[in-house]
Motif scaffolding. Structure first.
Motif, PDB file in Angstrom:
ATOM      1  N   ASP A   5       0.830  -1.201   0.000  1.00 20.96           N
ATOM      2  CA  ASP A   5       0.000   0.000   0.000  1.00 20.96           C
ATOM      3  C   ASP A   5       0.867   1.255   0.000  1.00 20.96           C
ATOM      4  O   ASP A   5       0.623   2.204  -0.741  1.00 20.96           O
ATOM      5  CB  ASP A   5      -0.903  -0.029   1.225  1.00 20.96           C
ATOM      6  CG  ASP A   5      -2.202   0.705   1.031  1.00 20.96           C
ATOM      7  OD1 ASP A   5      -2.588   0.923  -0.117  1.00 20.96           O
ATOM      8  OD2 ASP A   5      -2.832   1.023   2.058  1.00 20.96           O
ATOM      9  N   GLY A   6       1.895   1.255   0.836  1.00 24.06           N
ATOM     10  CA  GLY A   6       2.782   2.410   0.928  1.00 24.06           C
ATOM     11  C   GLY A   6       3.579   2.640  -0.337  1.00 24.06           C
ATOM     12  O   GLY A   6       3.709   3.780  -0.803  1.00 24.06           O
ATOM     13  N   ILE A   7       4.097   1.572  -0.917  1.00 28.04           N
ATOM     14  CA  ILE A   7       4.862   1.717  -2.158  1.00 28.04           C
ATOM     15  C   ILE A   7       3.964   2.232  -3.284  1.00 28.04           C
ATOM     16  O   ILE A   7       4.360   3.095  -4.071  1.00 28.04           O
ATOM     17  CB  ILE A   7       5.528   0.378  -2.529  1.00 28.04           C
ATOM     18  CG1 ILE A   7       6.640   0.070  -1.523  1.00 28.04           C
ATOM     19  CG2 ILE A   7       6.083   0.415  -3.949  1.00 28.04           C
ATOM     20  CD1 ILE A   7       7.200  -1.328  -1.622  1.00 28.04           C
ATOM     21  N   ALA A   8       2.739   1.723  -3.347  1.00 26.47           N
ATOM     22  CA  ALA A   8       1.800   2.197  -4.366  1.00 26.47           C
ATOM     23  C   ALA A   8       1.441   3.662  -4.146  1.00 26.47           C
ATOM     24  O   ALA A   8       1.300   4.430  -5.103  1.00 26.47           O
ATOM     25  CB  ALA A   8       0.539   1.339  -4.355  1.00 26.47           C
ATOM     26  N   SER A  65      -0.025   5.652  -7.436  1.00 24.29           N
ATOM     27  CA  SER A  65      -0.721   4.696  -8.282  1.00 24.29           C
ATOM     28  C   SER A  65      -2.136   5.174  -8.578  1.00 24.29           C
ATOM     29  O   SER A  65      -2.726   5.943  -7.823  1.00 24.29           O
ATOM     30  CB  SER A  65      -0.757   3.335  -7.585  1.00 24.29           C
ATOM     31  OG  SER A  65      -1.361   2.387  -8.400  1.00 24.29           O
ATOM     32  N   SER A  66      -2.710   4.670  -9.658  1.00 29.44           N
ATOM     33  CA  SER A  66      -4.008   5.171 -10.114  1.00 29.44           C
ATOM     34  C   SER A  66      -5.202   4.544  -9.400  1.00 29.44           C
ATOM     35  O   SER A  66      -6.316   4.991  -9.587  1.00 29.44           O
ATOM     36  CB  SER A  66      -4.142   4.925 -11.616  1.00 29.44           C
ATOM     37  OG  SER A  66      -4.107   3.537 -11.875  1.00 29.44           O
ATOM     38  N   PHE A  67      -5.001   3.516  -8.564  1.00 32.41           N
ATOM     39  CA  PHE A  67      -6.167   2.920  -7.924  1.00 32.41           C
ATOM     40  C   PHE A  67      -6.583   3.626  -6.649  1.00 32.41           C
ATOM     41  O   PHE A  67      -7.588   3.277  -6.058  1.00 32.41           O
ATOM     42  CB  PHE A  67      -5.999   1.408  -7.684  1.00 32.41           C
ATOM     43  CG  PHE A  67      -4.929   1.022  -6.713  1.00 32.41           C
ATOM     44  CD1 PHE A  67      -3.687   0.641  -7.165  1.00 32.41           C
ATOM     45  CD2 PHE A  67      -5.175   1.013  -5.349  1.00 32.41           C
ATOM     46  CE1 PHE A  67      -2.703   0.270  -6.272  1.00 32.41           C
ATOM     47  CE2 PHE A  67      -4.207   0.641  -4.459  1.00 32.41           C
ATOM     48  CZ  PHE A  67      -2.955   0.270  -4.928  1.00 32.41           C
ATOM     49  N   PHE A  68      -5.829   4.635  -6.210  1.00 32.15           N
ATOM     50  CA  PHE A  68      -6.258   5.444  -5.079  1.00 32.15           C
ATOM     51  C   PHE A  68      -7.239   6.500  -5.562  1.00 32.15           C
ATOM     52  O   PHE A  68      -7.233   6.897  -6.730  1.00 32.15           O
ATOM     53  CB  PHE A  68      -5.067   6.118  -4.398  1.00 32.15           C
ATOM     54  CG  PHE A  68      -4.173   5.160  -3.677  1.00 32.15           C
ATOM     55  CD1 PHE A  68      -4.605   4.522  -2.530  1.00 32.15           C
ATOM     56  CD2 PHE A  68      -2.900   4.893  -4.138  1.00 32.15           C
ATOM     57  CE1 PHE A  68      -3.792   3.628  -1.865  1.00 32.15           C
ATOM     58  CE2 PHE A  68      -2.078   4.004  -3.482  1.00 32.15           C
ATOM     59  CZ  PHE A  68      -2.522   3.371  -2.349  1.00 32.15           C
ATOM     60  N   ILE A  69      -8.085   6.973  -4.662  1.00 31.28           N
ATOM     61  CA  ILE A  69      -9.082   7.975  -5.010  1.00 31.28           C
ATOM     62  C   ILE A  69      -8.367   9.286  -5.316  1.00 31.28           C
ATOM     63  O   ILE A  69      -7.603   9.797  -4.497  1.00 31.28           O
ATOM     64  CB  ILE A  69     -10.103   8.150  -3.869  1.00 31.28           C
ATOM     65  CG1 ILE A  69     -10.899   6.872  -3.707  1.00 31.28           C
ATOM     66  CG2 ILE A  69     -11.014   9.339  -4.131  1.00 31.28           C
ATOM     67  CD1 ILE A  69     -11.863   6.882  -2.553  1.00 31.28           C
ATOM     68  N   GLY A  70      -8.623   9.812  -6.503  1.00 31.92           N
ATOM     69  CA  GLY A  70      -7.985  11.054  -6.925  1.00 31.92           C
ATOM     70  C   GLY A  70      -8.614  12.258  -6.239  1.00 31.92           C
ATOM     71  O   GLY A  70      -9.804  12.318  -6.006  1.00 31.92           O
ATOM     72  N   GLY A  71      -7.799  13.215  -5.901  1.00 34.82           N
ATOM     73  CA  GLY A  71      -8.293  14.453  -5.297  1.00 34.82           C
ATOM     74  C   GLY A  71      -8.770  14.313  -3.869  1.00 34.82           C
ATOM     75  O   GLY A  71      -9.515  15.165  -3.383  1.00 34.82           O
ATOM     76  N   ALA A  72      -8.386  13.261  -3.196  1.00 37.07           N
ATOM     77  CA  ALA A  72      -8.806  13.076  -1.797  1.00 37.07           C
ATOM     78  C   ALA A  72      -8.096  14.086  -0.910  1.00 37.07           C
ATOM     79  O   ALA A  72      -6.942  14.441  -1.143  1.00 37.07           O
ATOM     80  CB  ALA A  72      -8.485  11.664  -1.347  1.00 37.07           C
ATOM     81  N   ASP A 106      -0.150  14.542   2.322  1.00 35.39           N
ATOM     82  CA  ASP A 106      -0.762  14.141   1.073  1.00 35.39           C
ATOM     83  C   ASP A 106      -0.599  12.635   0.894  1.00 35.39           C
ATOM     84  O   ASP A 106      -0.148  11.937   1.809  1.00 35.39           O
ATOM     85  CB  ASP A 106      -0.156  14.911  -0.099  1.00 35.39           C
ATOM     86  CG  ASP A 106       1.336  14.682  -0.258  1.00 35.39           C
ATOM     87  OD1 ASP A 106       1.952  14.068   0.647  1.00 35.39           O
ATOM     88  OD2 ASP A 106       1.899  15.107  -1.276  1.00 35.39           O
ATOM     89  N   LEU A 107      -0.952  12.131  -0.288  1.00 37.33           N
ATOM     90  CA  LEU A 107      -0.894  10.693  -0.539  1.00 37.33           C
ATOM     91  C   LEU A 107       0.532  10.163  -0.412  1.00 37.33           C
ATOM     92  O   LEU A 107       0.755   9.099   0.176  1.00 37.33           O
ATOM     93  CB  LEU A 107      -1.458  10.385  -1.929  1.00 37.33           C
ATOM     94  CG  LEU A 107      -1.472   8.916  -2.350  1.00 37.33           C
ATOM     95  CD1 LEU A 107      -2.350   8.105  -1.406  1.00 37.33           C
ATOM     96  CD2 LEU A 107      -1.944   8.783  -3.779  1.00 37.33           C
ATOM     97  N   ARG A 108       1.495  10.884  -0.923  1.00 40.17           N
ATOM     98  CA  ARG A 108       2.880  10.422  -0.866  1.00 40.17           C
ATOM     99  C   ARG A 108       3.377  10.372   0.592  1.00 40.17           C
ATOM    100  O   ARG A 108       4.063   9.422   0.977  1.00 40.17           O
ATOM    101  CB  ARG A 108       3.769  11.326  -1.703  1.00 40.17           C
ATOM    102  CG  ARG A 108       5.189  10.811  -1.763  1.00 40.17           C
ATOM    103  CD  ARG A 108       5.975  11.501  -2.809  1.00 40.17           C
ATOM    104  NE  ARG A 108       5.588  10.899  -4.083  1.00 40.17           N
ATOM    105  CZ  ARG A 108       5.944  11.386  -5.251  1.00 40.17           C
ATOM    106  NH1 ARG A 108       6.674  12.468  -5.316  1.00 40.17           N
ATOM    107  NH2 ARG A 108       5.569  10.796  -6.362  1.00 40.17           N
ATOM    108  N   ALA A 109       3.020  11.348   1.417  1.00 38.35           N
ATOM    109  CA  ALA A 109       3.431  11.340   2.831  1.00 38.35           C
ATOM    110  C   ALA A 109       2.839  10.144   3.561  1.00 38.35           C
ATOM    111  O   ALA A 109       3.539   9.447   4.319  1.00 38.35           O
ATOM    112  CB  ALA A 109       3.005  12.635   3.509  1.00 38.35           C
ATOM    113  N   TRP A 110       1.564   9.854   3.331  1.00 42.00           N
ATOM    114  CA  TRP A 110       0.940   8.704   3.985  1.00 42.00           C
ATOM    115  C   TRP A 110       1.462   7.393   3.413  1.00 42.00           C
ATOM    116  O   TRP A 110       1.466   6.372   4.093  1.00 42.00           O
ATOM    117  CB  TRP A 110      -0.586   8.790   3.904  1.00 42.00           C
ATOM    118  CG  TRP A 110      -1.090   9.735   4.927  1.00 42.00           C
ATOM    119  CD1 TRP A 110      -1.588  10.972   4.718  1.00 42.00           C
ATOM    120  CD2 TRP A 110      -1.057   9.539   6.336  1.00 42.00           C
ATOM    121  NE1 TRP A 110      -1.882  11.568   5.916  1.00 42.00           N
ATOM    122  CE2 TRP A 110      -1.568  10.703   6.930  1.00 42.00           C
ATOM    123  CE3 TRP A 110      -0.645   8.504   7.175  1.00 42.00           C
ATOM    124  CZ2 TRP A 110      -1.691  10.862   8.302  1.00 42.00           C
ATOM    125  CZ3 TRP A 110      -0.774   8.657   8.545  1.00 42.00           C
ATOM    126  CH2 TRP A 110      -1.286   9.820   9.087  1.00 42.00           C
ATOM    127  N   GLY A 111       1.937   7.434   2.174  1.00 36.11           N
ATOM    128  CA  GLY A 111       2.586   6.254   1.617  1.00 36.11           C
ATOM    129  C   GLY A 111       3.866   5.914   2.369  1.00 36.11           C
ATOM    130  O   GLY A 111       4.139   4.749   2.655  1.00 36.11           O
TER     131      GLY A 111
END
Length: 143
Positions: free
Chosen positions: A41-44, A49-56, A62-67
């Motif tokens: 999950d973190g690497i994605a 990756s495109s399977f995460f909800i866009g614009g959350a 952000d998404l990269r920090a939580w990754g």
């Protein structure tokens, strides 16, 4: 008629001696599974990756920090799982802390992938229960 080989459960509803080893091994397996999923999950998330909800929108970062947070949690959970399998009581309590923190961290990761985060939280709760209810020295038969 009673048998001399059957040990009754101890006072205050404790489990019979030696009955918790299977549940602790199962909990270690759950911790390892959660750790592996968090690594993926973190690497994605780091790769956006495109399977995460866009614009959350996230509470913090952000998404990269939580990754990165999920990648670190995953690696630490894998180490904790190996400690639980080794039978180390300190590693068991470390696994309890890491799994509890992961459940809280997954609540912050819900905007990225809600169903997956809720599933990981549910598995975290089962792992916490197994580690706390069956991992004592009396249950494992450790002297």
């Amino acid at each position: 008629m009673t048998s001399a080989t059957v040990k009754p459960a101890g006072a205050a509803g404790r489990h019979a001696e030696g009955r918790g080893l299977g549940m602790v091994v199962f909990a270690g397996m759950l911790v390892a599974l959660i750790g592996f999923f968090n690594l993926l999950d973190g690497i994605a998330a780091i790769a956006k990756s495109s399977f995460f909800i866009g614009g959350a929108h996230y509470v913090v970062g952000d998404l990269r920090a939580w990754g990165w947070v999920m990648t670190v949690f995953g690696a630490v959970q894998l180490l904790a799982a190996f400690g639980v399998w080794a039978g180390n009581q300190l590693a068991r309590w470390f696994a309890v802390a890491v799994v509890g923190l992961n459940a809280i961290g997954q609540m912050f990761f819900i905007p990225a992938y809600p169903f997956w985060s809720l599933m990981i939280i549910a598995v975290d709760v089962v792992a916490l229960w197994a580690l706390c209810a069956y991992g004592s020295r009396e249950n494992l038969g450790v002297a």
